[in-house]
Design a protein around this motif. Structure first.
Motif, short mmCIF file in Angstrom:
data_model
loop_
_atom_site.label_atom_id
_atom_site.label_comp_id
_atom_site.label_asym_id
_atom_site.label_seq_id
_atom_site.Cartn_x
_atom_site.Cartn_y
_atom_site.Cartn_z
N ARG A 125 0.31 23.04 19.83
CA ARG A 125 -0.83 22.83 18.59
C ARG A 125 -0.01 22.76 17.41
N THR B 9 -3.99 8.96 23.05
CA THR B 9 -4.54 10.46 22.60
C THR B 9 -3.48 11.44 22.14
N ARG B 10 -3.65 12.59 21.71
CA ARG B 10 -2.86 13.61 21.63
C ARG B 10 -3.30 14.76 22.41
N ILE B 11 -3.94 14.34 23.54
CA ILE B 11 -4.42 15.47 24.39
C ILE B 11 -3.12 15.90 25.48
N SER C 91 -7.26 7.72 18.24
CA SER C 91 -6.35 7.16 19.49
C SER C 91 -6.27 6.03 19.46
N ALA D 220 -11.48 11.74 16.76
CA ALA D 220 -10.24 11.52 17.73
C ALA D 220 -10.38 10.34 18.62
N TYR E 80 -0.58 18.67 18.87
CA TYR E 80 -1.49 18.17 20.45
C TYR E 80 -2.77 18.88 20.35
N THR E 81 -3.62 18.54 21.04
CA THR E 81 -4.68 19.20 21.80
C THR E 81 -4.53 19.45 22.97
N VAL E 82 -4.66 20.70 23.28
CA VAL E 82 -4.24 21.15 24.57
C VAL E 82 -5.79 21.51 25.20
N VAL E 83 -5.92 20.86 26.39
CA VAL E 83 -7.00 20.98 27.08
C VAL E 83 -6.90 21.46 28.52
N GLU F 13 0.76 27.01 24.53
CA GLU F 13 -0.25 26.32 23.81
C GLU F 13 -0.11 26.39 22.50
N ASN G 53 -3.82 13.51 9.22
CA ASN G 53 -2.92 13.22 10.65
C ASN G 53 -1.61 13.95 10.44
#
Length: 348
Positions: free
Chosen positions: A112, A84-86, A78, A74, A116-119, A108, A46
């Motif tokens: 990252r 979350t990290r979204i 969370s 994930a 963070y997770t970019v959606v 982006e 993490n």
């Protein structure tokens, strides 16, 4: 043979049936293989900065995780963190051009690197209410809206109730409750028209794309051009096609215009080629300027004049997002994102 001595071995799968899937590896499996505690595995995978772990230990944990095919869960992560990290980034509904495309790709990558997770969320056809509810279902920690969907204070509140610590809007205006990343598109029009007026070109045709959605950028650029003293501006709708450009070039002489400011370099190059095909000289008969300062414009002959737009780095914007997530506040901030400068070349 007594009952207790009978074999407890599971029967072999019947012929033609699929073997059961292998068990999903856990952090405990990684810890055993690496010879460390589960807490150490969690800290390493993490990227916890508050705990000091030696690089050889980090390497052992990563190698063990890779060998086992372990990926952190994930949803569980969370739950532990409380969010979350979204970071949700709604996809653009319109062609945004190479300049903004590169800027968003850089953003982006920077997000990252910060963990963070970019959606990217396809929101084509959604209203503001529908989009806010759909985005909220993913429980993003942050939402960066590019402005194609008009958000209201109520939509921002919906996202925050679902756990979004920050809602960030990009565009010409801000939204109550959201951090505003303001792009002053009027300045682009001001710089282009002022550049033409300084060169004695006052009757300016401003190319406005017919493509739906681009008015978010084109309308303020047109307004900026109209605000320049001495400029006589006429809006010229143009679709991004050779046929549309040829039709406009064919009636250019009757318009009484001596200059063109195109929405961006791509539209400028399209129009300039059509004008030349019509027998009009650039810049003698028509001065042409675009925007975005694309490399291809410098390769044309004559070289294309343009408005160079300076955007912040992806790292800078990602740090703003990260700060808003780490320190959520009811006080929203405005950040001006761009500066514009006219670059004169041969086409003017």
């Amino acid at each position: 043979m007594s009952q207790s001595s009978k074999s407890t071995k599971s029967p072999a799968p019947a012929s033609g049936t699929a073997a059961p899937p292998p068990p999903v590896p856990t952090s405990a499996d990684v810890a055993r293989l690496a010879g460390v505690s589960r807490a150490t595995v969690s800290y390493v995978l993490n990227n916890a900065e508050a705990v000091r772990i030696s690089e050889p230990t980090r390497r052992k944990v990563r190698e063990a995780a890779e060998e086992l095919g372990y990926v952190p869960h994930a949803a569980a992560r969370s739950l532990r963190a409380g969010h979350t990290r979204i970071v949700l980034l709604p996809t653009s509904h319109v062609p945004i051009g190479p300049l903004y495309g590169s800027f968003l790709n850089e953003l982006e990558r920077a997000l990252r690197r910060l963990g963070y997770t970019v959606v990217q969320y396809g929101s084509l056809g959604l209203t503001g209410d529908e989009a806010a509810r759909a985005w909220a279902e993913l429980r993003p920690v942050a939402v960066i809206s590019l402005g194609q969907i008009t958000l209201s204070a109520q939509h921002v509140a919906t996202l925050k109730r679902a756990g979004a610590r920050a809602v960030i809007t990009m565009g010409p205006v801000g939204v109550p409750g959201a951090h505003a990343l303001v792009m002053n598109q009027e300045e682009v029009g001001v710089r282009a028209a002022a550049h033409l007026v300084e060169r004695g070109r006052r009757r300016i045709g401003v190319v406005v794309p017919e493509e739906e959605g681009l008015e978010l950028f084109s309308a303020p650029r047109l307004a900026g051009a109209r605000s320049v003293p001495g400029a006589e501006v006429e809006a010229l709708p143009l679709a991004y096609s050779e046929e549309s450009a040829a039709a406009l070039a064919a009636r250019w002489r009757g318009l009484g215009l001596d200059a063109a400011f195109a929405y961006n370099d791509e539209y400028a190059m399209l129009l300039m080629r059509a004008l030349q095909d019509e027998g009009l000289r650039v810049p003698e008969d028509v001065a042409v300027i675009g925007a975005d300062d694309l490399l291809l414009g410098r390769l044309l002959r004559p070289r294309l004049s343009t408005v160079q737009i300076e955007l912040p780095t992806g790292d800078h914007l990602a740090s703003l997002v990260d700060h808003a997530v780490r320190e959520p506040s009811q006080v929203t901030e405005r950040h001006d994102l761009m500066a514009a400068t006219a670059i004169g070349r041969e086409s003017t």
